[in-house]
Write a protein that holds these residues in place. Structure first.
Motif, PDB file in Angstrom:
ATOM      1  N   LYS A 101       0.839  -1.202   0.000  1.00 52.14           N
ATOM      2  CA  LYS A 101       0.000   0.000   0.000  1.00 52.14           C
ATOM      3  C   LYS A 101       0.879   1.258   0.000  1.00 52.14           C
ATOM      4  O   LYS A 101       0.583   2.238  -0.685  1.00 52.14           O
ATOM      5  CB  LYS A 101      -0.908  -0.023   1.238  1.00 52.14           C
ATOM      6  N   LEU A 102       1.976   1.209   0.765  1.00 55.13           N
ATOM      7  CA  LEU A 102       2.901   2.349   0.810  1.00 55.13           C
ATOM      8  C   LEU A 102       3.422   2.729  -0.577  1.00 55.13           C
ATOM      9  O   LEU A 102       3.672   3.895  -0.858  1.00 55.13           O
ATOM     10  CB  LEU A 102       4.102   1.985   1.683  1.00 55.13           C
ATOM     11  N   VAL A 103       3.613   1.731  -1.432  1.00 54.84           N
ATOM     12  CA  VAL A 103       4.108   2.017  -2.783  1.00 54.84           C
ATOM     13  C   VAL A 103       2.957   2.057  -3.798  1.00 54.84           C
ATOM     14  O   VAL A 103       3.171   1.922  -5.007  1.00 54.84           O
ATOM     15  CB  VAL A 103       5.196   1.003  -3.216  1.00 54.84           C
ATOM     16  N   GLU A 104       1.737   2.236  -3.275  1.00 56.49           N
ATOM     17  CA  GLU A 104       0.547   2.420  -4.124  1.00 56.49           C
ATOM     18  C   GLU A 104       0.270   1.216  -5.025  1.00 56.49           C
ATOM     19  O   GLU A 104      -0.059   1.384  -6.197  1.00 56.49           O
ATOM     20  CB  GLU A 104       0.674   3.686  -5.004  1.00 56.49           C
ATOM     21  N   LEU A 105       0.408   0.028  -4.470  1.00 57.16           N
ATOM     22  CA  LEU A 105       0.131  -1.166  -5.278  1.00 57.16           C
ATOM     23  C   LEU A 105      -0.956  -2.054  -4.675  1.00 57.16           C
ATOM     24  O   LEU A 105      -1.002  -3.258  -4.955  1.00 57.16           O
ATOM     25  CB  LEU A 105       1.419  -1.994  -5.456  1.00 57.16           C
TER      26      LEU A 105
ATOM     27  N   SER B  43       4.016  -3.917 -14.879  1.00 56.11           N
ATOM     28  CA  SER B  43       4.952  -3.112 -15.668  1.00 56.11           C
ATOM     29  C   SER B  43       6.292  -3.047 -14.929  1.00 56.11           C
ATOM     30  O   SER B  43       6.388  -3.407 -13.746  1.00 56.11           O
ATOM     31  CB  SER B  43       4.394  -1.702 -15.843  1.00 56.11           C
ATOM     32  N   GLY B  44       7.311  -2.566 -15.613  1.00 53.24           N
ATOM     33  CA  GLY B  44       8.626  -2.436 -14.985  1.00 53.24           C
ATOM     34  C   GLY B  44       8.576  -1.589 -13.728  1.00 53.24           C
ATOM     35  O   GLY B  44       9.143  -1.941 -12.694  1.00 53.24           O
ATOM     36  N   GLY B  45       7.877  -0.455 -13.816  1.00 48.88           N
ATOM     37  CA  GLY B  45       7.773   0.438 -12.654  1.00 48.88           C
ATOM     38  C   GLY B  45       7.037  -0.214 -11.498  1.00 48.88           C
ATOM     39  O   GLY B  45       7.391  -0.040 -10.330  1.00 48.88           O
ATOM     40  N   GLU B  46       6.008  -0.996 -11.834  1.00 45.36           N
ATOM     41  CA  GLU B  46       5.269  -1.706 -10.784  1.00 45.36           C
ATOM     42  C   GLU B  46       6.137  -2.782 -10.144  1.00 45.36           C
ATOM     43  O   GLU B  46       6.136  -2.955  -8.925  1.00 45.36           O
ATOM     44  CB  GLU B  46       3.984  -2.302 -11.366  1.00 45.36           C
ATOM     45  N   GLN B  47       6.893  -3.480 -10.981  1.00 43.23           N
ATOM     46  CA  GLN B  47       7.795  -4.505 -10.427  1.00 43.23           C
ATOM     47  C   GLN B  47       8.833  -3.860  -9.512  1.00 43.23           C
ATOM     48  O   GLN B  47       9.156  -4.393  -8.446  1.00 43.23           O
ATOM     49  CB  GLN B  47       8.506  -5.256 -11.555  1.00 43.23           C
TER      50      GLN B  47
ATOM     51  N   VAL C 118       7.252  -3.192  -6.261  1.00 44.90           N
ATOM     52  CA  VAL C 118       7.166  -4.421  -5.452  1.00 44.90           C
ATOM     53  C   VAL C 118       8.520  -4.670  -4.777  1.00 44.90           C
ATOM     54  O   VAL C 118       8.590  -5.011  -3.587  1.00 44.90           O
ATOM     55  CB  VAL C 118       6.765  -5.646  -6.304  1.00 44.90           C
ATOM     56  N   ALA C 119       9.587  -4.458  -5.548  1.00 41.83           N
ATOM     57  CA  ALA C 119      10.934  -4.657  -4.984  1.00 41.83           C
ATOM     58  C   ALA C 119      11.176  -3.686  -3.818  1.00 41.83           C
ATOM     59  O   ALA C 119      11.808  -4.046  -2.822  1.00 41.83           O
ATOM     60  CB  ALA C 119      11.990  -4.478  -6.068  1.00 41.83           C
ATOM     61  N   ILE C 120      10.665  -2.469  -3.951  1.00 39.16           N
ATOM     62  CA  ILE C 120      10.810  -1.500  -2.851  1.00 39.16           C
ATOM     63  C   ILE C 120       9.982  -1.952  -1.649  1.00 39.16           C
ATOM     64  O   ILE C 120      10.450  -1.932  -0.504  1.00 39.16           O
ATOM     65  CB  ILE C 120      10.392  -0.079  -3.310  1.00 39.16           C
ATOM     66  N   ALA C 121       8.758  -2.392  -1.902  1.00 41.18           N
ATOM     67  CA  ALA C 121       7.913  -2.890  -0.803  1.00 41.18           C
ATOM     68  C   ALA C 121       8.597  -4.049  -0.088  1.00 41.18           C
ATOM     69  O   ALA C 121       8.611  -4.130   1.145  1.00 41.18           O
ATOM     70  CB  ALA C 121       6.552  -3.333  -1.351  1.00 41.18           C
TER      71      ALA C 121
ATOM     72  N   VAL D 192       7.466   7.777 -10.693  1.00 38.23           N
ATOM     73  CA  VAL D 192       6.568   7.038  -9.800  1.00 38.23           C
ATOM     74  C   VAL D 192       7.382   6.229  -8.784  1.00 38.23           C
ATOM     75  O   VAL D 192       7.057   6.176  -7.592  1.00 38.23           O
ATOM     76  CB  VAL D 192       5.614   6.127 -10.610  1.00 38.23           C
ATOM     77  N   VAL D 193       8.469   5.635  -9.262  1.00 40.51           N
ATOM     78  CA  VAL D 193       9.329   4.858  -8.366  1.00 40.51           C
ATOM     79  C   VAL D 193      10.016   5.784  -7.347  1.00 40.51           C
ATOM     80  O   VAL D 193      10.106   5.467  -6.150  1.00 40.51           O
ATOM     81  CB  VAL D 193      10.357   4.043  -9.191  1.00 40.51           C
ATOM     82  N   LEU D 194      10.466   6.949  -7.819  1.00 39.79           N
ATOM     83  CA  LEU D 194      11.100   7.903  -6.897  1.00 39.79           C
ATOM     84  C   LEU D 194      10.098   8.425  -5.872  1.00 39.79           C
ATOM     85  O   LEU D 194      10.455   8.646  -4.704  1.00 39.79           O
ATOM     86  CB  LEU D 194      11.715   9.063  -7.682  1.00 39.79           C
ATOM     87  N   GLU D 195       8.841   8.608  -6.298  1.00 40.79           N
ATOM     88  CA  GLU D 195       7.789   9.017  -5.348  1.00 40.79           C
ATOM     89  C   GLU D 195       7.673   7.982  -4.237  1.00 40.79           C
ATOM     90  O   GLU D 195       7.506   8.326  -3.061  1.00 40.79           O
ATOM     91  CB  GLU D 195       6.418   9.142  -6.040  1.00 40.79           C
ATOM     92  N   ALA D 196       7.750   6.705  -4.623  1.00 42.41           N
ATOM     93  CA  ALA D 196       7.639   5.630  -3.624  1.00 42.41           C
ATOM     94  C   ALA D 196       8.816   5.694  -2.645  1.00 42.41           C
ATOM     95  O   ALA D 196       8.635   5.555  -1.428  1.00 42.41           O
ATOM     96  CB  ALA D 196       7.572   4.269  -4.322  1.00 42.41           C
TER      97      ALA D 196
END
Ligand code: ATP
Ligand code: MG
Length: 249
Positions: free
Chosen positions: A140-144, A156-160, A163-166, A192-196
């Motif tokens: 949820k923290l990474v909006e997924l 997508s790559g950004g979503e993956q 997930v890796a950040i989560a 989007v990844v940097l926002e996370a």
């Protein structure tokens, strides 16, 4: 959370805790007859809760330094203090314990397990941690929240990468070390990844180091460290920190 590092103008504010302190760290790789001096005397402090961007040409020693901070590698000489402990004296099993409990890693390629869903990839880590976030909470923290039951190939790559950040932050590490986390992504997805990463840093107070070749990303840092030829070329504070969506690429 207010950021203690950018608050140094306030004389009554107590100085932030030092998370890492390196002294004269060197790393030399022996390649047959040839010595490669990857790090040549690094003196550096990293503070609790700060967001650091590390820049420098290819081969300047960025990954080597990050790997030493994260206990994936050990220096050839010098000391690396993490809080009160000297990592450079740790043996392999203590380093493994250190990595497991205190450090989250994010790399350019996401290294997710293809046969597990996003939720299961994160759960792999939370199952062996002492006080983890629930996988659902980390995602949820990474909006997924709406992608938890997708497999990596369905993301997508950004979503993956999110997930890796989560997965990296679900164990509530004190430090998050990211080696070119947006290197494989286009600009919009990178933001989007940097926002996370910025959100995790803000909401969990995780000390975060991001290696990048993209100079624009420096504008979202508390401090910017430049490496050159295995040495620190400069360390600069950034008084006008931007959010990832404000970066100009
Ligand atoms: N395992 C290794 N064995 C031998 N040499 C190595 C090893 N790892 C790194 N090096 C060398 O050490 C130097 C620093 O490498 P490092 O990977 O830290 O650079 P970097 O700044 O991360 O570069 P890049 O931006 O290309 O990722 C380079 O000259 C590299 O070839
Ligand atoms: Mg590198």
């Amino acid at each position: 959370m207010t950021n203690p590092v950018s608050d140094t103008s306030n004389p009554t504010h107590s100085s932030p805790a030092v998370v890492f302190e390196t002294h004269d760290v060197t790393k030399t790789y022996q390649m047959g007859e040839v010595e490669v001096r990857a790090l040549r005397g690094i003196d550096l402090e990293l503070y609790e809760g700060e967001f650091v961007v590390m820049l420098g040409p290819s081969g300047s020693g960025k990954s080597t330094l990050l790997n030493i901070l994260g206990g994936l590698d050990v220096p050839s000489s010098g000391t690396v203090r993490y809080g009160d402990t000297d990592l450079s004296t740790f043996n392999e099993s203590v380093l493994t314990q250190y990595r497991r409990e205190h450090v989250g890693f994010v790399f350019q390629f996401y290294n997710l397990i293809p046969s597990l869903t996003a939720r299961e990839n994160v759960a792999l880590v939370t199952e062996i941690s002492s006080q983890p976030l629930a996988p659902e909470e980390a995602l949820k923290l990474v909006e997924l929240s709406d992608r938890m039951d997708h497999f990596p190939a369905q993301l997508s790559g950004g979503e993956q990468q999110r997930v890796a950040i989560a997965r990296a932050i679900a164990k509530r590490p004190r430090v998050l070390l990211c080696d070119e986390p947006t290197g494989a992504l286009d600009i919009r997805t990178g933001i989007v990844v940097l926002e996370a990463l910025a959100k995790v840093n803000r909401e969990l107070g995780t000390t975060t180091v991001v290696i990048t070749h993209n100079v624009a990303i420096a504008d979202m840092a508390d401090r910017v460290i430049r490496l050159s030829d295995g040495m620190i070329a400069s360390i600069e504070g950034n008084p006008h920190k931007k959010s990832p969506s404000e970066l100009s690429w």
